[in-house]
Every structure is written in structure tokens, then in C-alpha cells.
Enzyme design. Sequence first.
Site, PDB file in Angstrom:
ATOM      1  N   HIS A  60      32.486  42.600  41.318  1.00 22.93           N
ATOM      2  CA  HIS A  60      31.898  41.253  41.425  1.00 22.93           C
ATOM      3  C   HIS A  60      32.888  40.308  42.082  1.00 22.93           C
ATOM      4  CE1 HIS A  60      34.226  40.867  37.701  1.00 22.93           C
ATOM      5  NE2 HIS A  60      34.105  39.544  37.763  1.00 22.93           N
ATOM      6  N   HIS A  62      34.726  37.588  41.644  1.00 20.15           N
ATOM      7  CA  HIS A  62      35.714  36.706  41.033  1.00 20.15           C
ATOM      8  C   HIS A  62      37.089  37.117  41.550  1.00 20.15           C
ATOM      9  CE1 HIS A  62      33.311  35.201  37.288  1.00 20.15           C
ATOM     10  NE2 HIS A  62      33.239  34.359  38.301  1.00 20.15           N
ATOM     11  N   ASP A  64      39.954  37.563  40.266  1.00 17.15           N
ATOM     12  CA  ASP A  64      40.738  38.603  39.582  1.00 17.15           C
ATOM     13  C   ASP A  64      40.154  39.991  39.794  1.00 17.15           C
ATOM     14  OD1 ASP A  64      38.688  37.427  37.871  1.00 17.15           O
ATOM     15  OD2 ASP A  64      39.477  38.631  36.215  1.00 17.15           O
ATOM     16  N   HIS A  65      39.108  40.082  40.646  1.00 13.90           N
ATOM     17  CA  HIS A  65      38.512  41.390  40.974  1.00 13.90           C
ATOM     18  C   HIS A  65      38.438  41.664  42.474  1.00 13.90           C
ATOM     19  CE1 HIS A  65      37.242  42.293  36.784  1.00 13.90           C
ATOM     20  NE2 HIS A  65      37.413  40.983  36.709  1.00 13.90           N
ATOM     21  N   HIS A 143      27.057  38.283  34.608  1.00 18.12           N
ATOM     22  CA  HIS A 143      28.375  37.652  34.726  1.00 18.12           C
ATOM     23  C   HIS A 143      28.358  36.754  35.967  1.00 18.12           C
ATOM     24  CE1 HIS A 143      32.691  37.467  33.943  1.00 18.12           C
ATOM     25  NE2 HIS A 143      32.903  37.605  35.243  1.00 18.12           N
TER      26      HIS A 143
END
Length: 247
Positions: A60, A62, A64-65, A143
Amino acid sequence: MRLTIMGCGDAFGAGGSLQTSFHVRSRASTFLIDCGASSLIGMRRLGFQPNDIDTVFVTHLHGDHFGGLPWLLVDALYLSNRTRPLVVTGPKGIAARFEMAAEALYPNITTVVRGFDLSFIEYEERKPLDIGGVTVTPFEVKHPSGAPPYALRFELEGKVLAFTGDTGWVEALCQVARGADLLISECFQYDVSLAIHLDYLTIDANYQRLGAKRVLLTHMGEAMLAAAGNVDSSRYLIAHDGMTLEL
Ligand SMILES: [Zn+2]
Ligand SMILES: [Zn+2]
């Protein structure tokens, strides 16, 4: 195949862990599952070569990904002199989000002439993709991140590796995890049930229904880390940066 946790942290730096990124070396290809902003640092720590990565599978959008992708590009252009193609898979709109992020961090970086192909493939709900000897099936989860978020089920070398990505509890996780040799499950909270993240008590209440052979807990926030002593070690492994698992 060998799975190495380059980063198992959350977005807030809990426990001092690097952001989410898993490195998989298989017979057919080498790939990352998620590429948090610190992924290049994780690669250097563990001696992995960025040029060995064939595919990056993003759950996804974000930071941090997927926030590590601009640094992979910078490295590919200016240090590793990459020539082999790099494929990035992710939610609809991933190419545009990558360009926005990369241009904000390093202006004009996306228009520099490259010596390699960089291509993006968008997921379609529950439609298997075959890339580099790996079949990945995306399942939409819950999410909010500006694009649909996915849990991913990987099939390769006769094994199944499942990853929840970030998500609140959804029944689709049972399909993602069923019979998996390893389920990597985010576990942001211990006993606080959120709509957009998993917690240990919810995971454990659904342990049998998930039906994975092994479960690795990752993406733990500070509250979960503080409660890690309560984790049933007969059921769960707890991730830490640098950990390796053979599958
Ligand atoms: Zn996250
Ligand atoms: Zn997230």
C-alpha cells in the site's frame, strides 16, 4: 527460499526498527516485499545488492511501505549503475505516487536517462500476477492510504508466503493466510482494536481460522512491543531486523 527481515518497524520508529521491508531470495528471482523509506539502509546493513532485486511488491502507498523507492532509483542511477530491469507492483496509481515522492525528494530524478527499464504493474483484486517465477495474488484490505491497500499471497517453489500488509481485521485475511507456510502479520497494537490496524488479541482470536502453519508478527508499535512477553511463543515468531527464515 530465504526470507530476511530488513525492516519490521512501524511508521513511528517504534523500538528503533527500520521501516517495513522483507527481502526474499528464491531460485527464480530476488524480490522485496514493501520498501519503506529506510530500505536502502537495511540493504547496506545486511550486505544485499540493490542490483540483485528483480521485483518490489508493494502492499500500500504509505511512506513506511513504499517510501524507499526513490532511494532505490538514486542508487540505481548514481552508484549501482543498474542495467537489469526493475518491476514494481502495487495499487492503482503507484507510478504517479512514486513520481510525486521521488520528485519532491530529488527534483528531476524521474526524467534522468536510465540505463534500465523501470516498470509498474497495478494490482487487480484477486487476480494472480506471475512475475519472476513468483505468483502473487492481491486481496484488498482496510487501511486508507490514498489508493486501495492489499494483503498479498505469494506462491513460489511450492510454498505459500502470505502478508497482511497494514489493515484492520477483514475476513479476506483468512483466504490470504489459509495453509500458508508462513503468514507475516502486522501487529501494531496489543489489545487496542483499531479499524485500520491489527492487534495481537484479534489475531490470536482468529488464529485457527487464519490457518497458517507459522505466523510472524511484525510492524509492532510501542504498546505491542511492551506487551511482547505475553505472546504465545508456540504460535508466533516475533520479527526483528536482520532475522532470517528458510522456507
Ligand atoms: Zn505501516
Ligand atoms: Zn500503512
